[in-house]
Design a protein around this motif. Structure first.
Motif, PDB file in Angstrom:
ATOM      1  N   PHE A  61     -35.126 -17.285 -14.094  1.00 49.96           N
ATOM      2  CA  PHE A  61     -34.250 -16.115 -14.864  1.00 49.96           C
ATOM      3  C   PHE A  61     -35.549 -16.119 -16.096  1.00 49.96           C
ATOM      4  O   PHE A  61     -34.742 -15.264 -16.878  1.00 49.96           O
ATOM      5  N   ASP A  71     -28.868 -12.162 -21.765  1.00 46.69           N
ATOM      6  CA  ASP A  71     -29.780 -11.462 -20.918  1.00 46.69           C
ATOM      7  C   ASP A  71     -29.504 -12.448 -19.108  1.00 46.69           C
ATOM      8  O   ASP A  71     -28.436 -13.089 -18.938  1.00 46.69           O
ATOM      9  N   ALA A  72     -30.449 -13.342 -19.659  1.00 44.43           N
ATOM     10  CA  ALA A  72     -30.676 -14.387 -19.027  1.00 44.43           C
ATOM     11  C   ALA A  72     -30.106 -15.219 -18.307  1.00 44.43           C
ATOM     12  O   ALA A  72     -28.965 -15.789 -17.134  1.00 44.43           O
ATOM     13  N   LYS A  76     -26.387 -14.162 -17.323  1.00 37.58           N
ATOM     14  CA  LYS A  76     -26.472 -13.412 -15.594  1.00 37.58           C
ATOM     15  C   LYS A  76     -26.530 -15.046 -15.208  1.00 37.58           C
ATOM     16  O   LYS A  76     -24.979 -15.090 -13.657  1.00 37.58           O
ATOM     17  N   LYS A 129     -22.998 -15.843 -15.374  1.00 34.23           N
ATOM     18  CA  LYS A 129     -21.991 -15.270 -14.413  1.00 34.23           C
ATOM     19  C   LYS A 129     -22.264 -15.959 -12.853  1.00 34.23           C
ATOM     20  O   LYS A 129     -21.433 -15.481 -12.025  1.00 34.23           O
ATOM     21  N   ILE A 130     -23.138 -15.972 -12.085  1.00 32.55           N
ATOM     22  CA  ILE A 130     -24.048 -15.795 -11.083  1.00 32.55           C
ATOM     23  C   ILE A 130     -23.211 -17.596 -10.656  1.00 32.55           C
ATOM     24  O   ILE A 130     -22.190 -18.019  -9.167  1.00 32.55           O
ATOM     25  N   LEU A 155     -26.854 -11.225  -7.153  1.00 31.59           N
ATOM     26  CA  LEU A 155     -27.366 -11.144  -8.583  1.00 31.59           C
ATOM     27  C   LEU A 155     -27.778  -9.555  -9.116  1.00 31.59           C
ATOM     28  O   LEU A 155     -28.151  -9.391 -10.279  1.00 31.59           O
ATOM     29  N   ALA A 211     -26.475  -6.956 -11.612  1.00 33.71           N
ATOM     30  CA  ALA A 211     -26.780  -7.296 -13.207  1.00 33.71           C
ATOM     31  C   ALA A 211     -25.207  -7.472 -13.979  1.00 33.71           C
ATOM     32  O   ALA A 211     -24.323  -6.594 -13.345  1.00 33.71           O
ATOM     33  N   ILE A 212     -25.006  -7.751 -15.353  1.00 34.10           N
ATOM     34  CA  ILE A 212     -23.395  -7.957 -15.709  1.00 34.10           C
ATOM     35  C   ILE A 212     -23.300  -6.915 -17.295  1.00 34.10           C
ATOM     36  O   ILE A 212     -24.726  -6.954 -17.816  1.00 34.10           O
ATOM     37  N   LYS A 218     -22.509  -6.138 -20.659  1.00 32.47           N
ATOM     38  CA  LYS A 218     -22.851  -7.156 -21.934  1.00 32.47           C
ATOM     39  C   LYS A 218     -20.757  -7.257 -23.226  1.00 32.47           C
ATOM     40  O   LYS A 218     -20.454  -5.697 -23.073  1.00 32.47           O
TER      41      LYS A 218
END
Length: 886
Positions: A54, A61-62, A65, A68-69, A295, A297-298, A300
């Protein structure tokens, strides 16, 4: 066995939404390799960013994410931040500053209330695992429990590097070919069903075909493989690492991630057929939800913003005081006057560029010592400077500018002694070793025999009991212990100088030519700013770490030497700098080394606090006599260093005499029962690139990588570009591995050492059937503050920016905020912080009176706080703030 199958028809809406999805096997394997851990064998333990996949993204952001993954815990728990705030570890004024900078001054109070008291849903629902969970929900069948134990044992015995009693029966074949041969010639089978066994032996299968049988619909294949491989990301990551870097195993093995996936799918198909016969259907026949885009995007959330503010406040609560301390300490070395708010009074500011970076040795008794930049050397440098006021110390990456493979006399293999990304073209071989390598009779292979094993097991059993008692009450070095000084004989010769360009072995040139030695000597000296004022003796001090029963000992050795002791590098560079022809050419280039100056290779054992020296016999009579005095001063410094380290070890009484503390420190390094021979890079927080006067007056609690650099010899920053190249990769990699192993020691760390089993001499697991554990064990990270590295560079901000932008790989670390960077303008004495693509002024808000002063180091260490528990708030209370040195 009959089973009531849950039939769920996909909705019409879903059928309309899902388009035909083409499964690209090669692409998915590439994606998996990108996201899996990249840790190689423990002998090549190299610290790296645990979320390297990432790194192209901004830090926050990385991490959100990745969380979450994969379900990683990538920050402290919200109650932990709040407790750190209540105890003062997160400062109120810093929190307000962070909120004002990110949200605006008008909403500071509003956001402060959210951070301190608002309730949030903190439960993470990761995307990974959502598809394969249906094996349990629909069939009430734990597929992993049926497949993994046998799969892991097969992998371990195939990859084994010598821990098994017997070698794998099939040699020099790929994983699939080897298992096939065992299947064909063995009395038992790895498979329970004949059909799957025959399919395997025929070779008529593919990942796509197997997924169609097990999963069903093609659009779910990618999600299923990610679910499957991340149930054992340690094994999958290691297989991927071996595929890409087969040299990580001394006994090389041929295996690919594709082979692992195929074999695991075959085992799953076999397990399902064995359990249910023909009374089961592909998994997606029971699923109505569309496949997840793992993968994607999530969005914020406010909770993510809260965590970001807390983490920044935690980091800057320490950084800000360090920056203030640097300004105060720098005032001791110049005519600058620093006001209480940290600003220089313009009318008193001088031109520091007119002052030599290094003033040279004041008296004939002084010496110079070049240590590794490793933060563990911060304290020994401070102590030796206190003991010998005339000495001068420097910091350089621990391979000391010489990259090569090393072959110990009698060894079959080469050791890489340079940073991991570098591929050396040179080989240096040891010869005329004087000390015979000792063995341990307890570990003789004769114990494997039927009759000899019976006799020796009884005989050696009593002997082993005696040795264990001795290790308990009087631990000492033995051949079974990882000895930092066992890497190279102290009196042996090395093939450093190339005699002929035809002198080549396995494509590697043996030794360096004169021109190659000159290049490395010049780059090394200019890099640290040591180009004049040479002392009569210059020590090049490598480091290594001795420890017993510690599979992660490579993580304690020199990262710049690919996780090995750096003694050979120190000896090689000392030889080059003592070389007559090299000095003649260096003199023509403006680096004049006096004939009376001699370089001596040496090594500091950071666990045992022992110093060893190489080639002392080359010293002139005058220098040898001075060397004996210097050794005494080093011994005093090592005593003080041991005392400073001892405050973190509950088993040592820090108030004992120095010699007693030093002995206790040494005993820890050779004790079979000690899970913490040393704490490695625990607490690393800073990397400071500049002259020693920038930090010499500071107590940084062994938290700073110190890289010497003299801006006055590098006006355009050409040298700085080379100096900065490894900082993110090496220091940032160390820092981030400690960060992520600290915040999630279960998934991104190795857990506690206590239940670890060594697997095949290449990794550790919590049982013989468990997943390999990447990352760092709990005992190495419990005192670590999970904060990102702050790099401080002494040069003008525009020069620093040009240096970090010289390489996209280097710039990525700073642009995406995985590592902070601050420029210290050497003439203005003003800090500039890199943010949003540019450097902007940063004024520390810490009050000068809040920076304490240490008047007596020994008493200060004795009075330092000790942890009550290893909870983050208690354990890190041992981490001391910055102090000025009297």
């Amino acid at each position: 066995m009959s089973i009531a199958i849950k039939q769920t028809s996909p909705s019409v809406h879903h059928d309309q939404q899902v388009k035909h999805h083409h499964f690209d096997e090669a692409h998915i394997i590439h994606e998996l390799k990108h996201f899996l851990p990249s840790q190689q064998a423990l002998k090549d333990f190299i610290h790296h960013n645990s979320l390297h996949a990432f790194q192209h993204m901004k830090f926050y952001d990385a991490i959100f994410k990745a969380s979450k993954i994969f379900g990683f815990q990538v920050y402290l728990q919200l109650p932990e931040y709040r407790e750190l705030y209540q105890t003062g570890r997160i400062r109120r004024d810093i929190l307000e500053m962070v909120i004002a900078n990110k949200k605006g001054k008008d909403v500071v109070t509003e956001w402060q209330q959210r951070l301190i008291s608002k309730n949030y849903d903190t439960i993470n629902h990761p995307r990974i695992g959502q598809l394969r969970k249906y094996w349990k929900e629909v069939y009430h069948f734990d597929l992993d429990n049926r497949v993994h134990p046998l799969l892991f044992r097969i992998l371990c015995v195939f990859l084994d590097q010598g821990i098994a009693v017997e070698d794998f029966p099939v040699a020099n074949r790929s994983f699939t070919e080897s298992v096939k041969e065992l299947e064909q010639n063995g009395f038992v089978s790895f498979f329970k069903t004949k059909a799957v066994k025959e399919k395997f032996l025929s070779g008529k299968y593919s990942i796509t075909e197997l997924l169609k049988a097990i999963v069903g619909k093609e659009e779910y294949f990618e999600q299923y493989l990610f679910d499957q491989q991340f149930t054992h990301h340690g094994w999958s990551g290691f297989v991927s690492a071996v595929e890409d870097n087969p040299q990580t195993l001394l006994d090389r093995k041929r295996i690919t991630l594709k082979e692992l996936i195929e074999f695991e799918l075959l085992m799953e198909l076999d397990a399902l057929n064995d359990r249910f016969g023909n009374k089961w259907q592909p998994l997606t026949q029971h699923i109505s939800e569309p496949p997840l885009d793992l993968l994607a995007a999530i969005p914020k959330t406010e909770f993510a913003e809260v965590i970001e503010l807390w983490q920044d406040a935690f980091e800057w609560s320490y950084y800000d005081s360090v920056l203030k301390g640097i300004l105060l300490a720098s005032a001791k070395f110049s005519d600058h006057h620093i006001s209480n708010n940290g600003e220089i009074q313009p009318e008193l500011a001088g031109d520091s560029s007119k002052t030599s970076s290094f003033q040279g040795v004041k008296g004939s008794g002084g010496f110079q010592a070049i240590f590794c930049i490793d933060e563990r050397e911060d304290s020994i440098r401070r102590h030796i400077e206190a003991v010998d006021k005339d000495c001068e110390t420097f910091g350089a990456p621990g391979f000391f500018g010489v990259e090569f493979y090393f072959q110990q006399e009698g060894s079959k293999f080469y050791d890489k002694l340079c940073p991991a990304p570098v591929t050396p073209k040179y080989l240096i071989k040891e010869f005329d070793a004087k000390e015979p390598r000792k063995g341990e009779p307890l570990y003789t292979k004769l114990t494997h025999g039927f009759f000899t094993g019976f006799v020796l097991s009884i005989t050696y059993g009593f002997w082993a009991l005696g040795k264990k008692m001795q290790m308990m009450f009087n631990p000492k070095m033995s051949p079974a212990i990882s000895n930092a000084y066992g890497h190279m004989d102290r009196q042996s010769g090395l093939t450093i100088e190339n005699k002929s360009l035809d002198d080549v072995e396995n494509g590697l040139q043996i030794g360096y030519t004169n021109d190659e030695m000159v290049t490395r000597a010049e780059n090394f000296l200019r890099g640290i700013g040591l180009v004049r004022d040479f002392a009569p003796i210059v020590y090049i001090v490598a480091h290594g770490s001795s420890s017993a029963n510690n599979p992660h000992h490579g993580a304690h050795d020199c990262g710049a030497c690919s996780g090995r002791p750096g003694a050979t590098n120190a000896k090689v560079q000392a030889f080059i700098l003592n070389h007559k022809k090299v000095r003649e050419i260096l003199a023509a280039k403006g680096i004049i080394i006096p004939g009376s100056t001699q370089f001596v290779g040496s090594m500091h054992d950071t666990a045992a606090d022992v110093m060893g020296y190489y080639d002392e016999q080359i010293l002139s009579e005058i220098n040898f006599q001075q060397h004996l005095l210097n050794k005494q001063n080093f011994e005093t410094a090592l005593n003080l260093n041991s005392k400073e380290r001892s405050r973190r070890f509950a088993s040592i009484n820090t108030k004992q005499r120095l010699e007693q503390v030093r002995k206790a420190i040494h005993d820890r390094s050779v004790s079979l029962f000690e899970p913490r021979p040393e704490l490695g890079h625990g607490t690393n927080t800073l990397a400071i690139i500049g002259r020693r006067q920038t930090t010499k007056g500071l107590f940084l609690d062994r938290r700073a990588f110190l890289n010497s650099y003299d801006y006055t010899t590098d006006a355009d920053g050409a040298i700085l570009s080379a100096v900065m190249r490894p900082i993110g990769l090496v220091c940032g990699g160390i820092n981030l591995e400690y960060y992520f192993s600290r915040v999630d020691n279960i998934k991104m760390g190795a857990g506690t050492k206590l239940p670890h089993n060594v697997m095949g001499l290449f990794g550790v697991a919590n049982s013989s059937d468990g997943d390999l554990r990447p990352g760092l064990p709990w005992q190495m990270i419990e005192v670590h503050d999970p904060v990102r590295l702050l790099v401080i560079v002494e040069h003008k901000p525009e020069i620093v920016l040009k240096a970090v932008q010289s390489s996209p790989e280097v710039f990525e670390w700073y642009k995406n905020e995985w590592v902070h960077i601050m420029a210290l303008h050497p003439e203005e004495k003003q800090f500039y912080y890199f943010r949003n693509g540019a450097f902007e002024k940063y004024q520390p808000i810490t009050n000068a009176k809040d920076i304490g002063t240490i008047h007596n180091m020994e008493k200060f260490i004795e009075g330092a706080m000790e942890m009550e528990t290893n909870h983050i708030v208690h354990a890190t209370e041992e981490n001391l703030p910055v102090y000025l040195l009297d």
